[in-house]
Design a protein around this motif. Structure first.
Motif: not given
Length: 152
Positions: A59-76
Protein backbone atom coordinates in the motif's frame (compact mmCIF):
# COMPACT_ATOMS: atom_id res chain seq x y z
CA UNK A 1 -5.43 18.38 -15.90
CA UNK A 2 -4.15 17.07 -12.58
CA UNK A 3 -3.68 19.32 -9.59
CA UNK A 4 -0.28 20.49 -8.37
CA UNK A 5 0.83 19.73 -4.82
CA UNK A 6 0.10 23.35 -3.85
CA UNK A 7 -3.42 23.18 -5.30
CA UNK A 8 -4.10 20.01 -3.29
CA UNK A 9 -2.70 21.55 -0.10
CA UNK A 10 -4.67 24.77 -0.57
CA UNK A 11 -7.91 22.85 -1.20
CA UNK A 12 -7.31 20.67 1.87
CA UNK A 13 -6.48 23.71 3.98
CA UNK A 14 -9.84 25.34 3.19
CA UNK A 15 -11.62 23.00 5.59
CA UNK A 16 -8.84 23.08 8.18
CA UNK A 17 -8.73 26.67 9.44
CA UNK A 18 -9.87 26.30 13.04
CA UNK A 19 -6.90 26.04 15.45
CA UNK A 20 -8.57 23.23 17.42
CA UNK A 21 -9.24 21.22 14.27
CA UNK A 22 -5.64 21.79 13.13
CA UNK A 23 -4.34 20.49 16.47
CA UNK A 24 -6.66 17.47 16.25
CA UNK A 25 -5.26 16.77 12.78
CA UNK A 26 -1.67 16.89 14.04
CA UNK A 27 -2.58 14.08 16.44
CA UNK A 28 -5.16 12.10 14.49
CA UNK A 29 -3.85 12.09 10.90
CA UNK A 30 -0.53 10.44 11.85
CA UNK A 31 -2.42 8.11 14.19
CA UNK A 32 -4.81 7.05 11.44
CA UNK A 33 -1.95 6.49 9.00
CA UNK A 34 -0.07 4.50 11.64
CA UNK A 35 -3.15 2.41 12.42
CA UNK A 36 -3.85 1.67 8.75
CA UNK A 37 -0.26 0.50 8.37
CA UNK A 38 -0.78 -1.76 11.38
CA UNK A 39 -4.04 -3.17 10.05
CA UNK A 40 -2.51 -3.88 6.65
CA UNK A 41 0.62 -5.34 8.24
CA UNK A 42 -1.56 -7.79 10.19
CA UNK A 43 -3.14 -9.29 7.05
CA UNK A 44 -1.46 -12.60 6.15
CA UNK A 45 0.88 -12.26 3.18
CA UNK A 46 1.27 -14.93 0.45
CA UNK A 47 5.00 -15.34 1.20
CA UNK A 48 6.98 -15.03 4.40
CA UNK A 49 6.26 -11.60 5.85
CA UNK A 50 9.21 -9.25 6.39
CA UNK A 51 9.45 -5.59 7.34
CA UNK A 52 9.27 -4.54 3.68
CA UNK A 53 7.34 -7.49 2.26
CA UNK A 54 3.77 -7.23 3.55
CA UNK A 55 0.45 -5.63 2.58
CA UNK A 56 1.31 -2.36 4.34
CA UNK A 57 4.49 -2.06 2.25
CA UNK A 58 2.48 -2.75 -0.92
CA UNK A 59 0.00 0.00 0.00
CA UNK A 60 2.84 2.41 0.80
CA UNK A 61 4.44 1.63 -2.56
CA UNK A 62 1.21 2.62 -4.31
CA UNK A 63 0.88 5.77 -2.21
CA UNK A 64 4.50 6.67 -2.95
CA UNK A 65 3.71 6.67 -6.67
CA UNK A 66 0.98 9.24 -5.94
CA UNK A 67 3.39 11.41 -3.94
CA UNK A 68 6.15 11.10 -6.55
CA UNK A 69 3.77 12.41 -9.21
CA UNK A 70 3.06 15.46 -7.01
CA UNK A 71 6.45 16.30 -5.52
CA UNK A 72 9.83 14.60 -5.29
CA UNK A 73 10.52 16.07 -1.85
CA UNK A 74 7.13 14.83 -0.55
CA UNK A 75 7.98 11.42 -2.00
CA UNK A 76 11.31 11.40 -0.11
CA UNK A 77 9.59 12.45 3.11
CA UNK A 78 7.05 9.67 2.80
CA UNK A 79 9.75 7.10 2.04
CA UNK A 80 11.19 7.99 5.46
CA UNK A 81 7.76 7.94 7.12
CA UNK A 82 6.93 4.61 5.46
CA UNK A 83 10.19 3.08 6.61
CA UNK A 84 9.66 4.23 10.19
CA UNK A 85 6.06 3.04 10.35
CA UNK A 86 6.86 -0.32 8.77
CA UNK A 87 9.76 -0.79 11.21
CA UNK A 88 7.47 0.16 14.12
CA UNK A 89 4.73 -2.33 13.17
CA UNK A 90 7.27 -5.04 12.44
CA UNK A 91 8.64 -4.49 15.95
CA UNK A 92 5.19 -4.28 17.57
CA UNK A 93 4.02 -7.44 15.80
CA UNK A 94 7.09 -9.24 17.14
CA UNK A 95 5.87 -8.57 20.70
CA UNK A 96 2.25 -9.46 19.96
CA UNK A 97 0.74 -6.05 19.29
CA UNK A 98 -1.14 -6.24 16.04
CA UNK A 99 -4.53 -5.77 14.47
CA UNK A 100 -6.47 -5.13 17.70
CA UNK A 101 -4.08 -2.39 18.78
CA UNK A 102 -4.20 -0.85 15.31
CA UNK A 103 -7.99 -1.05 15.26
CA UNK A 104 -8.23 0.73 18.62
CA UNK A 105 -6.00 3.56 17.40
CA UNK A 106 -7.98 3.76 14.16
CA UNK A 107 -11.37 4.11 15.88
CA UNK A 108 -10.23 6.67 18.47
CA UNK A 109 -8.35 8.74 15.89
CA UNK A 110 -11.33 8.87 13.51
CA UNK A 111 -13.57 9.90 16.39
CA UNK A 112 -11.12 12.74 17.01
CA UNK A 113 -11.11 13.71 13.33
CA UNK A 114 -14.89 13.91 13.12
CA UNK A 115 -15.02 15.90 16.37
CA UNK A 116 -12.41 18.31 14.95
CA UNK A 117 -14.50 18.81 11.84
CA UNK A 118 -17.59 19.36 13.98
CA UNK A 119 -15.66 22.13 15.77
CA UNK A 120 -14.53 23.47 12.36
CA UNK A 121 -18.09 23.37 11.03
CA UNK A 122 -16.97 21.81 7.75
CA UNK A 123 -17.10 18.27 6.42
CA UNK A 124 -13.88 16.27 6.02
CA UNK A 125 -12.24 16.86 2.63
CA UNK A 126 -12.17 13.17 1.70
CA UNK A 127 -15.97 13.21 1.44
CA UNK A 128 -15.44 15.45 -1.59
CA UNK A 129 -12.54 13.46 -3.09
CA UNK A 130 -11.05 10.27 -1.65
CA UNK A 131 -7.58 11.40 -2.76
CA UNK A 132 -7.66 13.84 0.17
CA UNK A 133 -6.95 10.82 2.40
CA UNK A 134 -3.43 10.94 0.93
CA UNK A 135 -3.26 14.74 1.06
CA UNK A 136 -3.91 14.96 4.82
CA UNK A 137 -0.48 13.55 5.73
CA UNK A 138 1.16 15.68 3.01
CA UNK A 139 -0.58 18.77 4.40
CA UNK A 140 1.08 18.17 7.77
CA UNK A 141 4.44 17.37 6.17
CA UNK A 142 4.37 20.61 4.18
CA UNK A 143 4.30 22.57 7.46
CA UNK A 144 7.37 20.66 8.63
CA UNK A 145 9.09 21.31 5.31
CA UNK A 146 8.29 25.03 5.47
CA UNK A 147 9.73 25.27 8.96
CA UNK A 148 12.89 23.47 7.83
CA UNK A 149 13.16 25.52 4.64
CA UNK A 150 12.62 22.49 2.38
CA UNK A 151 10.83 23.13 -0.91
CA UNK A 152 7.89 20.90 -1.65
Amino acid sequence: MSKSIQQWLDAYGESHQNPTNKLVHWICVPSILFSIVGLLYAIPFPVEKTMFLNWAAVAFALALVFYLRLSFSMFVGFVVIAGLMLWAWHSLAAVGIGAWGALGIFVVAWMGQFWGHQVEGKKPSFLQDVQFLLIGPAWLLHFVYRRLGIRY
